[in-house]
Design an enzyme around this catalytic site. Structure first.
Site, PDB file in Angstrom:
ATOM      1  N   HIS A 131      22.177   4.345   4.324  1.00 48.18           N
ATOM      2  CA  HIS A 131      22.080   5.806   4.437  1.00 48.18           C
ATOM      3  C   HIS A 131      23.169   6.278   5.382  1.00 48.18           C
ATOM      4  O   HIS A 131      23.327   5.742   6.486  1.00 48.18           O
ATOM      5  CB  HIS A 131      20.709   6.228   4.954  1.00 48.18           C
ATOM      6  CG  HIS A 131      20.406   7.670   4.671  1.00 48.18           C
ATOM      7  ND1 HIS A 131      21.037   8.700   5.323  1.00 48.18           N
ATOM      8  CD2 HIS A 131      19.569   8.248   3.776  1.00 48.18           C
ATOM      9  CE1 HIS A 131      20.585   9.852   4.860  1.00 48.18           C
ATOM     10  NE2 HIS A 131      19.692   9.605   3.914  1.00 48.18           N
TER      11      HIS A 131
ATOM     12  N   THR B  44       6.998   4.157   1.824  1.00 47.25           N
ATOM     13  CA  THR B  44       6.672   5.479   1.273  1.00 47.25           C
ATOM     14  C   THR B  44       6.451   6.498   2.385  1.00 47.25           C
ATOM     15  O   THR B  44       6.945   7.626   2.324  1.00 47.25           O
ATOM     16  CB  THR B  44       5.410   5.389   0.392  1.00 47.25           C
ATOM     17  OG1 THR B  44       5.671   4.547  -0.725  1.00 47.25           O
ATOM     18  CG2 THR B  44       4.987   6.770  -0.095  1.00 47.25           C
TER      19      THR B  44
ATOM     20  N   LYS C 270      -0.133  -5.697   5.066  1.00 49.54           N
ATOM     21  CA  LYS C 270       0.116  -6.507   6.261  1.00 49.54           C
ATOM     22  C   LYS C 270      -0.130  -5.763   7.567  1.00 49.54           C
ATOM     23  O   LYS C 270      -0.256  -6.384   8.616  1.00 49.54           O
ATOM     24  CB  LYS C 270       1.545  -7.052   6.229  1.00 49.54           C
ATOM     25  CG  LYS C 270       2.607  -5.987   6.294  1.00 49.54           C
ATOM     26  CD  LYS C 270       3.979  -6.521   5.901  1.00 49.54           C
ATOM     27  CE  LYS C 270       4.600  -7.338   6.985  1.00 49.54           C
ATOM     28  NZ  LYS C 270       6.000  -7.707   6.669  1.00 49.54           N
TER      29      LYS C 270
ATOM     30  N   ASP D  52       9.161  -9.422   1.954  1.00 49.88           N
ATOM     31  CA  ASP D  52       8.120 -10.393   1.621  1.00 49.88           C
ATOM     32  C   ASP D  52       7.969 -10.602   0.112  1.00 49.88           C
ATOM     33  O   ASP D  52       7.842 -11.730  -0.358  1.00 49.88           O
ATOM     34  CB  ASP D  52       6.776  -9.956   2.216  1.00 49.88           C
ATOM     35  CG  ASP D  52       6.868  -9.688   3.712  1.00 49.88           C
ATOM     36  OD1 ASP D  52       7.533 -10.477   4.402  1.00 49.88           O
ATOM     37  OD2 ASP D  52       6.286  -8.701   4.187  1.00 49.88           O
TER      38      ASP D  52
ATOM     39  N   LEU E 198      10.794   7.103  -5.113  1.00 44.14           N
ATOM     40  CA  LEU E 198       9.360   7.361  -5.238  1.00 44.14           C
ATOM     41  C   LEU E 198       8.983   7.508  -6.706  1.00 44.14           C
ATOM     42  O   LEU E 198       7.929   7.050  -7.150  1.00 44.14           O
ATOM     43  CB  LEU E 198       8.972   8.619  -4.458  1.00 44.14           C
ATOM     44  CG  LEU E 198       9.124   8.548  -2.930  1.00 44.14           C
ATOM     45  CD1 LEU E 198       8.871   9.920  -2.311  1.00 44.14           C
ATOM     46  CD2 LEU E 198       8.179   7.525  -2.331  1.00 44.14           C
TER      47      LEU E 198
ATOM     48  N   ARG F 223      25.651   8.374  -1.855  1.00 47.09           N
ATOM     49  CA  ARG F 223      25.468   7.746  -0.547  1.00 47.09           C
ATOM     50  C   ARG F 223      26.468   6.636  -0.261  1.00 47.09           C
ATOM     51  O   ARG F 223      26.933   6.478   0.865  1.00 47.09           O
ATOM     52  CB  ARG F 223      24.042   7.188  -0.433  1.00 47.09           C
ATOM     53  CG  ARG F 223      23.013   8.278  -0.258  1.00 47.09           C
ATOM     54  CD  ARG F 223      21.613   7.703  -0.243  1.00 47.09           C
ATOM     55  NE  ARG F 223      20.642   8.754   0.033  1.00 47.09           N
ATOM     56  CZ  ARG F 223      19.337   8.578  -0.009  1.00 47.09           C
ATOM     57  NH1 ARG F 223      18.840   7.404  -0.307  1.00 47.09           N
ATOM     58  NH2 ARG F 223      18.516   9.567   0.249  1.00 47.09           N
TER      59      ARG F 223
ATOM     60  N   SER G  67       0.817  -1.229   0.000  1.00 43.96           N
ATOM     61  CA  SER G  67       0.000   0.000   0.000  1.00 43.96           C
ATOM     62  C   SER G  67       0.846   1.272   0.000  1.00 43.96           C
ATOM     63  O   SER G  67       0.450   2.289   0.552  1.00 43.96           O
ATOM     64  CB  SER G  67      -0.925   0.003   1.221  1.00 43.96           C
ATOM     65  OG  SER G  67      -0.171  -0.060   2.427  1.00 43.96           O
ATOM     66  N   GLY G  68       2.019   1.219  -0.644  1.00 44.90           N
ATOM     67  CA  GLY G  68       2.835   2.419  -0.806  1.00 44.90           C
ATOM     68  C   GLY G  68       2.509   3.113  -2.115  1.00 44.90           C
ATOM     69  O   GLY G  68       1.485   2.846  -2.767  1.00 44.90           O
TER      70      GLY G  68
ATOM     71  N   HIS H 199      19.227   1.265   4.324  1.00 48.05           N
ATOM     72  CA  HIS H 199      18.184   2.187   3.902  1.00 48.05           C
ATOM     73  C   HIS H 199      17.379   1.695   2.705  1.00 48.05           C
ATOM     74  O   HIS H 199      16.183   1.938   2.623  1.00 48.05           O
ATOM     75  CB  HIS H 199      18.821   3.534   3.564  1.00 48.05           C
ATOM     76  CG  HIS H 199      17.852   4.629   3.282  1.00 48.05           C
ATOM     77  ND1 HIS H 199      16.880   5.012   4.182  1.00 48.05           N
ATOM     78  CD2 HIS H 199      17.680   5.435   2.186  1.00 48.05           C
ATOM     79  CE1 HIS H 199      16.172   6.008   3.670  1.00 48.05           C
ATOM     80  NE2 HIS H 199      16.624   6.266   2.455  1.00 48.05           N
TER      81      HIS H 199
ATOM     82  N   ARG I  78      21.410   3.677  -5.683  1.00 49.02           N
ATOM     83  CA  ARG I  78      20.301   4.585  -6.010  1.00 49.02           C
ATOM     84  C   ARG I  78      20.673   6.039  -5.770  1.00 49.02           C
ATOM     85  O   ARG I  78      21.202   6.398  -4.725  1.00 49.02           O
ATOM     86  CB  ARG I  78      19.086   4.227  -5.149  1.00 49.02           C
ATOM     87  CG  ARG I  78      17.898   5.177  -5.328  1.00 49.02           C
ATOM     88  CD  ARG I  78      16.734   4.706  -4.500  1.00 49.02           C
ATOM     89  NE  ARG I  78      16.967   4.816  -3.087  1.00 49.02           N
ATOM     90  CZ  ARG I  78      16.640   5.880  -2.332  1.00 49.02           C
ATOM     91  NH1 ARG I  78      16.082   6.939  -2.901  1.00 49.02           N
ATOM     92  NH2 ARG I  78      16.859   5.874  -1.050  1.00 49.02           N
TER      93      ARG I  78
ATOM     94  N   GLU J 273      20.156  17.105  -3.062  1.00 52.74           N
ATOM     95  CA  GLU J 273      20.699  16.051  -2.214  1.00 52.74           C
ATOM     96  C   GLU J 273      21.968  15.486  -2.836  1.00 52.74           C
ATOM     97  O   GLU J 273      22.341  15.856  -3.958  1.00 52.74           O
ATOM     98  CB  GLU J 273      19.654  14.942  -2.018  1.00 52.74           C
ATOM     99  CG  GLU J 273      18.405  15.424  -1.314  1.00 52.74           C
ATOM    100  CD  GLU J 273      17.371  14.334  -1.106  1.00 52.74           C
ATOM    101  OE1 GLU J 273      16.529  14.493  -0.209  1.00 52.74           O
ATOM    102  OE2 GLU J 273      17.401  13.335  -1.831  1.00 52.74           O
TER     103      GLU J 273
END
Length: 531
Positions: A243, A44, A36, A222, A392, A290, A11-12, A351, A386, A115
């Site tokens: 991170h 998210t 879950k 999962d 996102l 990073r 559900s993100g 992260h 990444r 960033e």
């Protein structure tokens, strides 16, 4: 038996944006989202920094964003995927805004942040809780749609494929089809069979395999584990992003993230004795990618024996800092740190996982009718590491592409006449919770000690041996005990930990988020002999 046209697991941003697009196009389709925990508990929600896109084209360009992503990915990105995602970004973000997401503005213009690894200011954000704001807006839209059925506290156990339907043993080389999933209803403590024409994996990451992580407690790998058991192609899970700046606050779990955007605003890293050190590691200093910053901090910690370094924000105007990072300011104050006068103690924490279930540009996995989007995947966008605030964006773009692909494919998809129900015969209620707790902690210890920021051949061998023992113990427990979320999560943690270890053993060069000290020593030896 529960039949649904679309089953979305997670559900993100990836799962919810996919659901909204499907619902808007297929007006009569049934759409089920299983999650879950609570509906907004996902990776998210915890994304602080923001979402990257080329917004101010007078100073920025797609070419610059593409280049920054490729540099961060250390040669392992799929350039076609990178180009596709970055060029689609503005349109996808406009949809987020139309769905009600509020990004910070400076007068009438969006306030853009920067960033590590980015050459320009291009991060749209909502203070330092961007993910939570996006999640709020998407859930509000989903709840308005009558076609979308949202089931909280429903844990997906396994995908349904030909293996269950035909009882035939499927090999990894055979083309299989997904027909839904078996899902544990935590409230009723029963396993439900969800038969679905299309299944979307949007389960996020697996940070809980490590002792220190910024991921929420639900991030137990999962989706990757389920896909692996169903014989889907998995790739590049050895690339774990740590991170650099999680708040060092012993006893707090998960670790509180000090956003990379803080360094983008000018914060400085100092060692335990107050001296700057990033200039020794990269010419970009605090704004290096990073992987470089995390390894630099790890090196400094090993030299000094100290548990943390410091992030110095004292020179940043306080009102500006407080406005941009209210959550961080409040958190620091709650443990006695005033950023006007005090340095923030920080250390690296797991992260993000850059690999996962292999997908195409259309978000298709190697299993027919199984799609995947977001951190659970290896899409080719991130490569070996990444770039900040691209995650996102990845979920939005690939969920959109899955939707576009299904506008043509979905009407032709049929379910088989018979899908077997879950079989729980022979299980007993004799499981001791302490066994699960002990094994879960052991997984974290193994991965943090042996498969962390810096790895070695000997460490990986030790991890492999211990994880195999845990796997056998868990297999016995799983086969003969009544199912619970804790037991299923442990099963998935062991699976993903073992995959990370195996992929790490097989990688023969250091790239991005993967670093094996033995490979570095070998490289130096070869270089010396060649000279």
């Amino acid at each position: 038996m529960h039949k649904t046209d679309f089953l979305i697991i997670g559900s993100g941003i990836a799962g919810l944006s996919f659901a909204l697009k499907i619902a808007s196009h297929f007006k009569n389709a049934s759409i089920t989202i299983v999650t879950k925990s609570e509906k907004n508990e996902c990776n998210t929600k915890y994304a602080q920094g923001g979402i990257a896109t080329v917004w101010n084209k007078t100073v920025d360009s797609f070419e610059q964003h593409i280049k920054d992503t490729l540099v961060a990915g250390d040669g392992l990105c799929d350039e076609g995927v990178v180009k596709m995602v970055i060029e689609e970004a503005p349109e996808r973000i406009l949809e987020l805004i139309e769905w009600g997401t509020n990004f910070d503005k400076n007068k009438e213009q969006f306030s853009l942040g920067r960033e590590g690894g980015h050459s320009q200011f291009r991060i749209l954000h909502h203070k330092d809780i961007t993910g939570a704001e996006i999640e709020r807006a998407l859930i509000e839209q989903v709840e308005k749609n009558e076609n979308i059925h949202f089931l909280e506290h429903h844990f997906a156990i396994d995908l349904i494929t030909e293996h269950q339907v035909t009882k035939k043993r499927i090999t990894r080389k055979e083309k299989t089809t997904c027909y839904g999933a078996y899902v544990l209803d935590e409230y009723k403590n029963i396993v439900k069979t969800f038969a679905a024409k299309v299944t979307m994996l949007a389960t996020g990451g697996n940070g809980q395999v490590y002792s220190t992580t910024t991921n929420p407690i639900v991030a137990t790998g999962d989706g990757i584990a389920m896909a692996y058991r169903a014989k889907a192609e998995i790739s590049e899970v050895e690339f774990i992003q740590f991170h650099p700046t999680a708040l060092y606050n012993p006893g707090e779990y998960p670790a509180f993230l000090i956003s990379e955007a803080v360094r983008g605003e000018g914060a400085i890293l100092r060692d335990y004795f107050g001296e700057r050190f990033m200039q020794k590691y990269d010419e970009r200093e605090e704004l290096a990618s990073r992987d470089i910053v995390a390894r630099a901090i790890d090196s400094e910690l090993k030299k000094s024996g100290s548990p943390h370094v410091y992030l110095d924000c004292t020179h940043i105007p306080y009102e500006k800092f407080k406005k941009h990072f209210p959550n961080i300011t409040e958190k620091c104050l709650s443990i006695g740190i005033d950023v006007r006068e005090d340095y923030i103690p920080v250390s690296p924490a797991q992260h993000y996982i850059c690999g996962g279930v292999s997908i195409s540009k259309k978000a298709k996995t190697s299993i027919k009718n199984l799609y995947a989007s977001g951190e659970v995947t290896r899409s080719g966008l991130h490569g070996a590491n990444r770039l900040a605030s691209n995650s996102l964006l990845e979920g939005l773009v690939f969920s959109h592409n899955a939707f576009k692909n299904l506008t043509k494919r979905f009407p032709k998809i049929e379910l088989p006449n018979h899908i077997p129900e879950w079989n729980d015969s022979g299980v007993v209620k004799n499981m001791e919770k302490i066994l699960i707790t002990h094994d879960r902690n052991e997984v974290k210890t193994i991965m943090s000690n042996y498969v962390g920021i810096v790895r070695s051949n000997e460490r990986l061998l030790r991890a492999e041996k211990r994880l195999l023992n845990l796997y056998e113990d868990n297999k016995r427990l799983y086969n003969h005990s009544e199912l619970s979320v804790d037991l299923c999560e442990l099963r998935n943690l062991i699976t993903t930990a073992y995959l990370i270890t195996q992929f790490s053993k097989n990688r023969k060069e250091n790239r991005g988020g993967f670093y094996n000290a033995d490979l570095m020593r070998l490289s130096k030896k070869c270089h010396s002999e060649c000279k």
